[in-house]
Structures are given as structure tokens and as C-alpha cells.
Design a protein around this motif. Structure first.
Motif, PDB file in Angstrom:
ATOM      1  N   UNK A 137       0.631  -1.541  -0.048  1.00 37.46           N
ATOM      2  CA  UNK A 137      -0.100   0.079   0.171  1.00 37.46           C
ATOM      3  C   UNK A 137       0.960   1.386   0.078  1.00 37.46           C
ATOM      4  N   UNK A 138       2.258   1.002   0.136  1.00 36.81           N
ATOM      5  CA  UNK A 138       3.093   2.270   0.285  1.00 36.81           C
ATOM      6  C   UNK A 138       3.509   2.316  -0.958  1.00 36.81           C
ATOM      7  N   UNK A 139       3.982   3.682  -1.275  1.00 39.65           N
ATOM      8  CA  UNK A 139       4.764   3.914  -2.649  1.00 39.65           C
ATOM      9  C   UNK A 139       5.509   5.214  -2.735  1.00 39.65           C
ATOM     10  N   UNK A 140       6.657   5.347  -3.850  1.00 44.04           N
ATOM     11  CA  UNK A 140       7.162   6.402  -3.986  1.00 44.04           C
ATOM     12  C   UNK A 140       8.147   6.689  -2.752  1.00 44.04           C
ATOM     13  N   UNK A 141       8.488   8.148  -2.460  1.00 42.95           N
ATOM     14  CA  UNK A 141       9.404   8.570  -1.431  1.00 42.95           C
ATOM     15  C   UNK A 141       9.210   7.764  -0.191  1.00 42.95           C
ATOM     16  N   UNK A 142       8.020   7.687   0.260  1.00 45.56           N
ATOM     17  CA  UNK A 142       7.672   6.798   1.459  1.00 45.56           C
ATOM     18  C   UNK A 142       8.238   5.669   1.475  1.00 45.56           C
ATOM     19  N   UNK A 143       8.159   4.632   0.420  1.00 46.05           N
ATOM     20  CA  UNK A 143       8.885   3.345   0.364  1.00 46.05           C
ATOM     21  C   UNK A 143      10.327   3.634   0.463  1.00 46.05           C
ATOM     22  N   UNK A 144      11.049   4.474  -0.204  1.00 47.32           N
ATOM     23  CA  UNK A 144      12.348   4.747   0.199  1.00 47.32           C
ATOM     24  C   UNK A 144      12.628   4.833   1.624  1.00 47.32           C
ATOM     25  N   UNK A 145      11.867   5.903   2.066  1.00 46.34           N
ATOM     26  CA  UNK A 145      12.034   6.019   3.560  1.00 46.34           C
ATOM     27  C   UNK A 145      11.893   4.768   4.512  1.00 46.34           C
ATOM     28  N   UNK A 146      11.021   3.870   4.246  1.00 44.96           N
ATOM     29  CA  UNK A 146      10.754   2.889   4.833  1.00 44.96           C
ATOM     30  C   UNK A 146      11.909   1.619   4.748  1.00 44.96           C
ATOM     31  N   UNK A 147      12.882   1.857   3.851  1.00 44.76           N
ATOM     32  CA  UNK A 147      13.853   1.003   3.782  1.00 44.76           C
ATOM     33  C   UNK A 147      15.369   1.667   4.138  1.00 44.76           C
ATOM     34  N   UNK A 148      15.258   3.129   4.490  1.00 42.11           N
ATOM     35  CA  UNK A 148      16.357   3.599   4.736  1.00 42.11           C
ATOM     36  C   UNK A 148      16.338   4.332   6.283  1.00 42.11           C
ATOM     37  N   UNK A 149      15.755   5.383   6.356  1.00 39.31           N
ATOM     38  CA  UNK A 149      15.732   5.996   7.760  1.00 39.31           C
ATOM     39  C   UNK A 149      14.919   5.491   8.907  1.00 39.31           C
ATOM     40  N   UNK A 150      13.435   4.882   8.513  1.00 39.48           N
ATOM     41  CA  UNK A 150      12.707   4.307   9.243  1.00 39.48           C
ATOM     42  C   UNK A 150      12.652   2.666   8.696  1.00 39.48           C
ATOM     43  N   UNK A 151      13.759   2.029   9.255  1.00 38.50           N
ATOM     44  CA  UNK A 151      14.185   0.751   8.470  1.00 38.50           C
ATOM     45  C   UNK A 151      13.299  -0.544   8.448  1.00 38.50           C
ATOM     46  N   UNK A 152      11.905  -0.374   8.521  1.00 45.11           N
ATOM     47  CA  UNK A 152      10.627  -1.246   8.849  1.00 45.11           C
ATOM     48  C   UNK A 152      10.919  -2.302   7.589  1.00 45.11           C
ATOM     49  N   UNK A 153      11.071  -1.848   6.496  1.00 50.76           N
ATOM     50  CA  UNK A 153      11.376  -2.546   5.374  1.00 50.76           C
ATOM     51  C   UNK A 153      12.490  -3.888   5.826  1.00 50.76           C
ATOM     52  N   UNK A 154      13.471  -3.786   6.566  1.00 49.53           N
ATOM     53  CA  UNK A 154      14.417  -4.729   6.923  1.00 49.53           C
ATOM     54  C   UNK A 154      13.940  -5.557   7.942  1.00 49.53           C
ATOM     55  N   UNK A 155      13.047  -4.957   8.791  1.00 50.44           N
ATOM     56  CA  UNK A 155      12.548  -5.408   9.949  1.00 50.44           C
ATOM     57  C   UNK A 155      11.460  -6.344   9.941  1.00 50.44           C
ATOM     58  N   UNK A 156      10.431  -6.052   8.747  1.00 46.05           N
ATOM     59  CA  UNK A 156       9.342  -6.872   8.519  1.00 46.05           C
ATOM     60  C   UNK A 156       9.319  -7.178   6.896  1.00 46.05           C
ATOM     61  N   UNK A 157       9.082  -6.081   6.170  1.00 48.87           N
ATOM     62  CA  UNK A 157       8.716  -6.343   5.014  1.00 48.87           C
ATOM     63  C   UNK A 157       9.660  -7.615   3.987  1.00 48.87           C
ATOM     64  N   UNK A 158      11.018  -7.599   4.306  1.00 47.67           N
ATOM     65  CA  UNK A 158      11.833  -8.235   3.425  1.00 47.67           C
ATOM     66  C   UNK A 158      11.412  -9.524   4.344  1.00 47.67           C
ATOM     67  N   UNK A 159      11.506  -9.685   5.318  1.00 49.26           N
ATOM     68  CA  UNK A 159      11.380 -11.274   6.086  1.00 49.26           C
ATOM     69  C   UNK A 159      10.078 -11.764   5.588  1.00 49.26           C
ATOM     70  N   UNK A 160       8.910 -10.898   5.257  1.00 49.08           N
ATOM     71  CA  UNK A 160       7.631 -11.510   4.976  1.00 49.08           C
ATOM     72  C   UNK A 160       7.804 -12.054   3.568  1.00 49.08           C
ATOM     73  N   UNK A 161       8.652 -11.427   2.745  1.00 52.78           N
ATOM     74  CA  UNK A 161       8.819 -12.026   1.433  1.00 52.78           C
ATOM     75  C   UNK A 161       9.596 -13.159   1.394  1.00 52.78           C
ATOM     76  N   UNK A 162      10.412 -13.347   2.451  1.00 49.42           N
ATOM     77  CA  UNK A 162      11.078 -14.648   2.455  1.00 49.42           C
ATOM     78  C   UNK A 162      10.149 -15.652   2.990  1.00 49.42           C
ATOM     79  N   UNK A 163       9.569 -15.437   3.940  1.00 50.61           N
ATOM     80  CA  UNK A 163       8.493 -16.428   4.505  1.00 50.61           C
ATOM     81  C   UNK A 163       7.554 -16.801   3.189  1.00 50.61           C
ATOM     82  N   UNK A 164       7.216 -15.967   2.457  1.00 55.70           N
ATOM     83  CA  UNK A 164       6.343 -16.170   1.305  1.00 55.70           C
ATOM     84  C   UNK A 164       6.773 -17.083  -0.009  1.00 55.70           C
ATOM     85  N   UNK A 165       8.437 -16.452  -0.108  1.00 52.68           N
ATOM     86  CA  UNK A 165       8.892 -17.110  -1.444  1.00 52.68           C
ATOM     87  C   UNK A 165      10.158 -18.040  -0.983  1.00 52.68           C
TER      88      UNK A 165
END
Lengths: 264, 329, 263
Positions: free
Chosen positions: C194-222
Motif C-alpha cells: 500500500x506504500x509507494x514512492x518516496x515513502x517506500x524509500x524512507x521505509x527502507x532507509x531512515x525508518x528501516x521497517x523494510x528490513x525489520x518486517x517487509x523483506x522477512x515476510x517476502x522470505x516467508x512467502x517465497x
């Protein structure tokens, strides 16, 4: 009444210093609203829908913006934490002898804080809504006095429930978990979605619950006014105010009695 | 003879930049965009040496620079100028290495886990200083003997009295046999009996373990009973560094005489006599014994008419207060 | 070097143990907190049942949501069991409690991080494992989930540390920084679609929720092991970064002592 007014005034001046903090705490609220904006945008666009459960995208965003606005009042520490710590520390014993009611004292302070919060959060909420989605076309200014009335009653109901939970501390050491539960229930069944989004069998349950009286009902009137539903909301609110005042009076009396018996 | 000096402070200075804010909203805005700073010299060119095994009192009024100095000696703060060597180590450069050689008790700040027993706390602090389990046990026994912890060593700290807690704080800070113990206001808030008790223990510790003690206190009793040497600082500078004995000798040349007379006597201020109180038949005098002997003063009073007389030393508190005042001028 | 690490580890374990014991002093209060946090988390599933009921056409599945909540709750829970102390950094700086750690011969950051724990965090951790295993009850899921709960807990604690290290330079921004530390958890319970653009960049850098949750979920799914490696590498990077920032802050603290206004 005059003594409560002076408590109100004193707190108003005190809280004015924390206006900056309130502004900051709106950042948190704003982020929530923004997440819901992203979520609904995704849901509306992925199915190419213009209406979900009778709400347009714009109405949905304004709905969330104003449910967040309403709940920001009752999350105040004055009704949520101060009474608990006064009870646990035994400070409440000193206030019992004072010539005003403790509940009245808490509410005077709460209203003072809410006054400042209202100004800040109203401006921020409207600004955020306009930036995210633009003005709300279905809003009708002529109903504003009625909407303000039910918004006010909504805040009273929510804060009464918060205070009732805080007074649990007369009996249990840690009433905080109940506050989380309250927050979660209200968030899921009121703040996030309008009534119509829920399954049909669940809708009547929510409609007659305090969640509707304190959150979803009044905000629905803001985004889509309907005079018949308005009366429904008002009656439900008056009913809950009556019941909650009754509960809190009895609860406080019994609580103080227990405190006196056990010596704090 | 520098080898016996456990603390060597050379021209130590610490200056702070303090942001100055004007009053009101305008002032707040101004301080954000154009901040004004005031320089405060908390410690100003301070030099001092302490010998191994000494018990030294480091005293001064609030804001004199006591705690800033202690913080520099323990490695919490780095000096602006000058240097300090503590147990052969420069605190500003080797904070962790120094930590093994010093112990600290900050009276108002608890270091102990309050829900645990002193015994468990000692085990924890032992682990912090890399002690082996058997070493910790042996040390606890030693401390137990010296500090008399037996009766409460297995009671959670939160259930202990303030005095017992301080004893445990001191014991915990000694677990690793530090060469120096820094005590900051150790007896604050304690009742006189407990205070006395703590003082006896500190003294014993100094004797039995040879620990050097660096003490700050507002309590004159602590200083008088514990310390052989007194260093008074004010405005970041040493204003007096002397033995307790000398301090008393040089500054205790005043006696206070309080008399109750049968009839009113007329006595005027003269060289060596200051009248502190003169109310009907009661008289309170302060005598400078280097100028006038007590006997002379009593003769002046007409001995037949004296009902009651009390001669006492000037309290150390007043002496120290006078030294502070003198250094301000 | 090795014995130094071993000694540090021993002290940290002891510190965590004592913190947990403290939170359990009142057993009924502890169990109650854990239980209610569990229920509170679980009720958010209702929210997702509702959302999914109106999400026809969207690329969202209940499995994805369960993994998301599982990893987020688990990582947040574990972080607040072991490293809850990082949330107390501003308080420690202001009250001068930091000084007590500075005179100890151990890492100040680790000592502070392990000095506190949160009761309700146990409810989060339990809930995290529960939903992940409901979504996919298998050994491999359990192992992956454990890995990501640990990396997530570490990344989150490091993120909070980095944010609060900024306070060493000016304590005035305490409230703002505290608000910023809560951002990752707000985004962590919503799917990244549901997130896109600059926000998504922020979520993978300054607020690293991408590495805390999003990438792990991808691993669990794939089951993509490469992504798992990236997460591990990022965790190491965050640890180094957090220590560098904190030590820079400490240096600053030693030269100014922030509270200088109250000398």
C-alpha cells in the motif's frame, strides 16, 4: 461551579506551555491518518471502485481524520494516568478532604487541556485532510451546531469510560492493560472503519455500543449528515452519559470506602 | 616521590558553554537563530596530589566545582585543559581501564538492583569486573566481615533501610578491590546514629584494605571524624589545602563564651572581644584567643556575679563558612 | 579480545535475567499484562478480516497479514524484552544515571540496553510466534521466523539508539525524537504494497521497517534465501552504525555534560 472554573483556568495556563508537545503528538496521529490514506487509496484503486460500503474515497479519509481527532481527547493522561497514580500513591486521600469532588477536579483539568488540544488538532486535522484529499463536498455548514453538540457529547462519553477504567485502580494494582483493551476495541470498531463496512450481522451490535456513541456515530454525521440518524446518535449518547455518570459515581464512592477501610 | 601519589591533578580546567536565553517568546526565537553563550569556568586551573592511603575531604559550596572535578577524575567528563592521572591512568583516555581501579558511591544515585538481595547484587557487580565466581565469594566474605552485612545480605534491597542500603552500595563499589574510592555525599539523608556507623565502617575500610578515600560532603561531622586532610574549593579553585589538625589550630583560635549574670554588666567591644548577644543578664561573646585570653575576659566580667558559664569552640561549620566567604572577596 | 567479549556476554545475560525477574515480581500483574497484550494484538485480526472483505481485486492475502503481524509483534516483543533499556536513554541522560554506567568497565550502550524489560513484550513475542505458526505450521517457518524476530529486534533497538544518540547533541528535541522512534512500528503492521514512492524509500532507509518486517515476510512467502542474507547483512550494518553514533554521542557528553545549565 466557580471553583471548577478556576481549576479550569489554572490548568489552561499550565497546559499552554505544553502546546508544543501537543503539536508533536499530532505527528503520531497524522502518521496513522496517512497510513489509512495509503491503505484506502490502494483498496479503492486496486478494484477500481468509486464507492465502498456507501462511502466515497474522500468521505472515508475525512472519516478517519475526524475519528482520530475525537479519540485524541480521551487519550489524555489526565483521565488515563493521573487518577491511577493518585490512587496508587495514596495522594487521593488528600483530595478527598478538599471542598470539591475529585471527578469534577479531573474533568475541569481535562476540559482545560482539551480546549488547547482542540484548537491545535482541529487546525492540523483540517489542513492534513485538505492536503491528502481536498475539501469534503458532502459537509453541510448549516448542521455545524448539531455536529458540534454530538462531538462534545462523544468526548464526554469516551473520557468517562477512560476515567471509569482508571478508577479500577482502587481494586487492582495495574489497570493499564484495560486501557489498551479499550483503545484497541475503539480503534478497530470505531476509528478505522465506518459502521457500514462491517458485516451486516455485526452492525446492530456496534450501533448500540458506546463505540458508536463516542466515535463512529458523530463522525458519520460530519461526513454524511442525516437528521434521522442524528436523533439516533443523540439518544444513544444521552443514554450512555446517564449510565456512565451513574457508574462512575457509585464506583468512586465504593472505591473511596475501600481505601478508607484498608488505609490506602 | 611521585610513585606514592595515587592522584595527580595538574592545572585541571573545565569550561562549559551555557546557552543564554532571554525571557519570553521573542527570546526563545532569538536563542534558536542567534544563540548567545556564556562561558562558565566550573574548574579553574586546579592542581592537587593525593597520596596512597590518604583519606581526603573535598569540600566546597554548591556549584564550586566539586562534582565536575570528581567526574573528571572518574572519566565521566574530559577536561578542557590540564590533566589528571589517577592510579597511573589518564581517565580521559582510558576510561574502562581506570574503572577496574576505582570505586564510586554517589549518595543520591543508586546503582543496586532494588528487587534483588545484596548477595545477588554483589555477584552482578563481580561479573562486571570480570571476577571469577570463587573470587566473588571470597570477596563477599571479606566485605561482610568489614561492613557487617550479615543480617540483611539475603533481604531484597528494596526492603532495607537507607543506612543498610548505603552500606551495600559501598560494599558493591568495593567488590573489585579498587585502589581509590570516590564517595559523593555518602551520609546524606541518614540519621545521626547511622551516620556514625557508616563513618566507622569507612575508617575501618581505609585501614584494613588500604583504600584511598576521596570524599565530598556537606556534613561537617563526616569531614571532622574521617579525614586527616581537607581541601576546600570555591569557584573552581583550591582555596585551602591543609591537615584537619592545622585547620582546627589556625581557625579555631576563637572561643565562644556564654554567661548568665546576677546583674547587668556593661561591656563594650574591644580588641579581641566581639559581643554576639547582650540581652538583660545573658551575654554571648566571641573571643580571639590570640589577642585576649579567656581568663582575662572572665576577670572583666566580675566572677562573683556569674551564675552560669559555658565556653565552647567555634563550630567547624562556621569556620568553613567563613573560609568560603573569605575566598569570595 | 575473546575473553572480553565472553565477559561482556556474561554480564549482559545476568542483566537481562535480573531485569526479567524484576518484571515478574508481581506474578498476577505480569500474567495479566501478557495476556491482555496478546488479546489486544489478536483483535487486530478482526480489522484485517474487515479490510480483506472489501479488498476484491487487491493483492492482499491473510497469510501475508499473519506473517506481517507475526514478525512485527515478535521482533518488537523480543526487542523490548532484551533491549528495552534503549527507550530509557533520554531519561538516563537527563537524570545523570548514565554516569553510573560510565564508571563501569563494560560497554555503556549494552549495559543500558539490557537494564530494563517490558512485561507486555512477552505477550507480543508469544503472539508473534503464534500467528506465524498458524499461517504456516512448519519447522522451516519456525526457523525463519526465529531468525527474523532476532534480526528485527536488533535492528529496531539499533534504530532507537541512533535516534536517541542525536539527543546528546541537543536534549531539546527529546519529544520530537521520541515521536520519530515510534514510526517504524506504525508502518510495520501494514503490508508494503500500500506504500509507494518516496515513502517506500524512507521505509527502507531512515525508518528501516523494510528490513525489520517487509523483506522477512517476502522470505516467508517465497523462501528466497538471498533476501534473508541481505537482512542479516543489514542487521550487522545497523549494529555498527548504532555503536558509532552512540559513542560519538558519549564523547560529546563527556565534553559538555549536557546538563551544564545545572552545574
Amino acid at each position: 461551579m466557580r471553583k471548577y472554573l478556576s481549576i479550569y483556568k489554572a490548568t489552561l495556563l499550565e497546559e499552554l506551555q505544553y502546546a508544543k508537545g501537543m503539536f508533536l503528538s499530532f505527528i503520531g496521529t497524522g502518521i496513522h491518518i496517512f497510513i489509512f490514506f495509503a491503505l484506502w487509496k490502494y483498496l479503492y484503486s486496486s478494484g477500481e471502485k468509486s464507492i465502498i460500503s456507501g462511502y466515497t474515497f474522500a468521505q472515508m479519509i475525512w472519516y478517519v481524520t475526524f475519528t482520530e481527532f475525537l479519540t485524541s481527547f480521551s487519550s489524555s493522561n489526565i483521565v488515563r494516568k493521573t487518577p491511577t497514580s493518585d490512587i496508587v500513591s495514596g495522594n487521593i486521600a488528600y483530595t478527598i478532604n478538599k471542598p470539591y469532588s475529585y471527578t469534577g477536579y479531573i474533568f475541569s483539568r481535562f476540559f482545560a487541556e482539551s480546549t488547547i488540544k482542540m484548537i491545535i488538532n482541529l487546525l492540523c486535522s483540517i489542513l492534513l485532510g485538505i492536503i491528502l484529499i481536498g475539501p469534503l463536498n458532502t459537509f453541510q455548514i448549516k448542521y455545524l451546531p448539531l455536529i458540534i453538540l454530538i462531538m462534545f457529547l462523544a468526548v464526554i462519553i469516551a473520557s468517562l469510560i477512560r476515567l471509569i477504567i482508571s478508577y479500577f485502580s482502587f481494586w487492582i494494582e495495574n489497570s493499564e492493560p484495560f486501557q489498551w483493551l479499550y483503545k484497541t476495541v475503539f480503534l478497530i470498531f470505531g476509528v478505522t472503519f465506518p459502521l457500514e463496512v462491517f458485516p451486516v450481522w455485526l452492525q446492530p451490535v456496534i450501533r448500540y455500543s458506546p463505540v458508536y456513541a463516542a466515535v463512529s456515530g458523530p463522525v458519520k454525521m460530519l461526513v454524511n449528515f442525516n437528521i434521522n440518524e442524528f436523533y439516533g446518535v443523540l439518544v444513544s449518547q444521552l443514554f450512555y452519559v446517564f449510565i456512565l455518570v451513574l457508574i462512575i459515581t457509585i464506583e468512586y464512592k465504593k472505591g473511596v470506602k475501600k481505601l478508607n477501610v484498608n488505609g490506602g | 616521590m611521585s610513585s606514592v601519589n595515587i592522584i595527580e591533578i595538574k592545572h585541571l580546567s573545565k569550561t562549559f558553554k551555557i546557552k543564554e536565553k532571554e525571557k519570553g517568546f521573542k527570546g526563545s526565537l532569538k536563542s534558536i537563530f542567534k544563540p548567545k553563550y556564556k562561558i562558565k569556568k566550573a574548574v579553574n586551573n586546579l592542581s592537587l596530589t593525593v597520596e596512597k592511603g590518604e583519606v581526603i575531604a573535598f569540600i566546597g559550596p554548591n556549584g564550586a566545582g566539586k562534582s565536575t572535578t570528581i567526574k573528571m577524575l572518574t572519566g565521566i567528563l574530559t577536561p578542557t585543559k590540564g590533566e589528571a592521572i589517577v592510579a597511573g591512568i589518564n581517565p580521559a583516555k582510558q576510561r574502562k581501564k581506570l574503572a577496574y581501579k576505582i570505586g564510586t558511591v554517589f549518595g543520591q544515585k543508586e546503582q543496586l538492583w532494588t528487587h534483588l538481595t545484596p548477595y545477588d547484587n554483589f555477584k552482578f557487580f563481580g561479573a562486571i569486573y570480570d571476577l571469577k565466581d570463587y573470587e566473588i565469594e571470597r570477596r563477599i566474605k571479606e566485605l561482610n566481615d568489614t561492613l557487617e552485612l550479615d543480617e540483611f545480605i539475603n533481604t531484597p534491597v528494596r526492603n532495607l533501610s537507607l543506612g543498610q542500603r548505603i552500606r551495600c552500595e559501598i560494599a558493591a563499589s568495593l567488590i573489585h578491590k579498587p585502589e581509590i574510592l570516590f564517595l559523593d555525599e555518602p551520609t546524606i539523608g541518614l540519621d545521626p546514629v547511622v551516620k556514625e556507623n557508616i563513618r566507622v565502617l569507612i575508617k575501618r575500610m581505609n585501614k584494613e584494605f588500604g583504600t584511598t578515600i576521596f570524599l565530598t560532603s556537606h556534613d561537617v561531622g563526616d569531614i571532622e571524624k574521617l579525614c586527616k586532610r581537607v581541601v576546600i574549593i570555591n569557584d573552581g579553585k583550591v582555596v585551602l589545602d591543609d591537615t584537619m589538625q592545622n585547620l582546627k589550630y589556625n581557625y579555631l583560635n576563637r572561643k565562644i563564651i556564654e554567661v548568665k549574670m546576677k546583674e547587668k554588666v556593661n561591656l563594650d567591644d574591644e580588641d579581641g572581644i566581639t559581643i554576639l548577644k547582650d540581652k538583660e543578664y545573658n551575654l554571648k561573646l566571641s573571643i580571639d584567643v590570640s589577642k585576649k585570653s579567656v581568663a582575662d575576659v572572665i576577670k572583666l566580667l566580675n566572677t562573683d556575679k556569674i551564675i552560669d558559664i559555658n565556653i565552647s569552640n567555634e563550630p567547624l561549620e562556621n569556620i568553613i563558612a567563613n573560609i568560603y566567604k573569605g575566598s569570595k572577596k | 579480545m575473546l575473553t572480553e567479549v565472553k565477559n561482556q556476554f556474561k554480564v549482559s545475560l545476568l542483566s537481562i535475567k535480573y531485569s526479567i525477574l524484576r518484571s515478574m515480581i508481581n506474578k498476577s500483574s505480569f500474567l495479566f499484562s501478557v495476556l491482555l497484550m496478546f488479546i489486544s494484538n489478536a483483535s487486530f485480526l478482526v480489522q484485517w478480516i474487515i479490510i480483506l472483505s472489501v479488498s476484491d481485486g487487491a493483492d492482499l492475502s491473510m497469510k501475508q497479514i499473519l506473517f506481517l503481524w507475526g514478525i512485527m509483534a515478535g521482533a518488537y516483543g523480543l526487542s523490548n524484552i532484551i533491549f528495552c533499556g534503549v527507550h530509557y536513554l533520554p531519561q538516563y541522560i537527563i537524570s545523570g544515571k548514565l554516569d553510573a554506567y560510565l564508571v563501569q568497565p563494560k560497554s555503556v550502550l549494552i549495559s543500558i540496553a539490557t537494564s530494563q524489560t517490558s512485561m507486555s513484550a512477552f505477550g507480543d513475542l508469544l503472539y508473534g510466534y503464534a500467528v506465524v505458526l498458524i499461517a504456516s505450521p512448519s519447522v522451516i517457518t519456525f526457523l525463519y521466523a526465529s531468525l527474523f524476530i532476532i534480526t528485527g529486534a536488533i535492528i529496531y533497538a539499533c534504530f532507537v539508539t541512533i535516534m536517541y544518540s542525536l539527543l546528546f547533541f541537543s536534549i531539546n528535541f527529546r519529544d520530537l525524537v521520541t515521536t520519530l522512534t515510534r514510526i517504524p512500528t506504525s508502518f510495520g503492521t501494514y503490508p508494503e504494497n500500500i506504500f509507494s514512492g518516496v515513502l517506500k524509500v524512507l521505509l527502507y532507509t531512515i525508518f528501516p521497517i523494510g528490513f525489520i518486517v517487509y523483506l522477512p515476510v517476502r522470505v516467508l512467502l517465497t523462501n528466497n534465501i538471498l533476501i534473508a542474507l541481505i537482512v542479516i547483512l543489514f542487521t550487522i550494518f545497523m549494529v555498527v552504525f548504532a555503536f558509532v553514533m552512540f559513542n560519538m554521542g558519549l564523547k560529546r557528553y563527556s565534553s559538555t555534560n549536557l546538563m551544564n545549565a545545572r552545574v
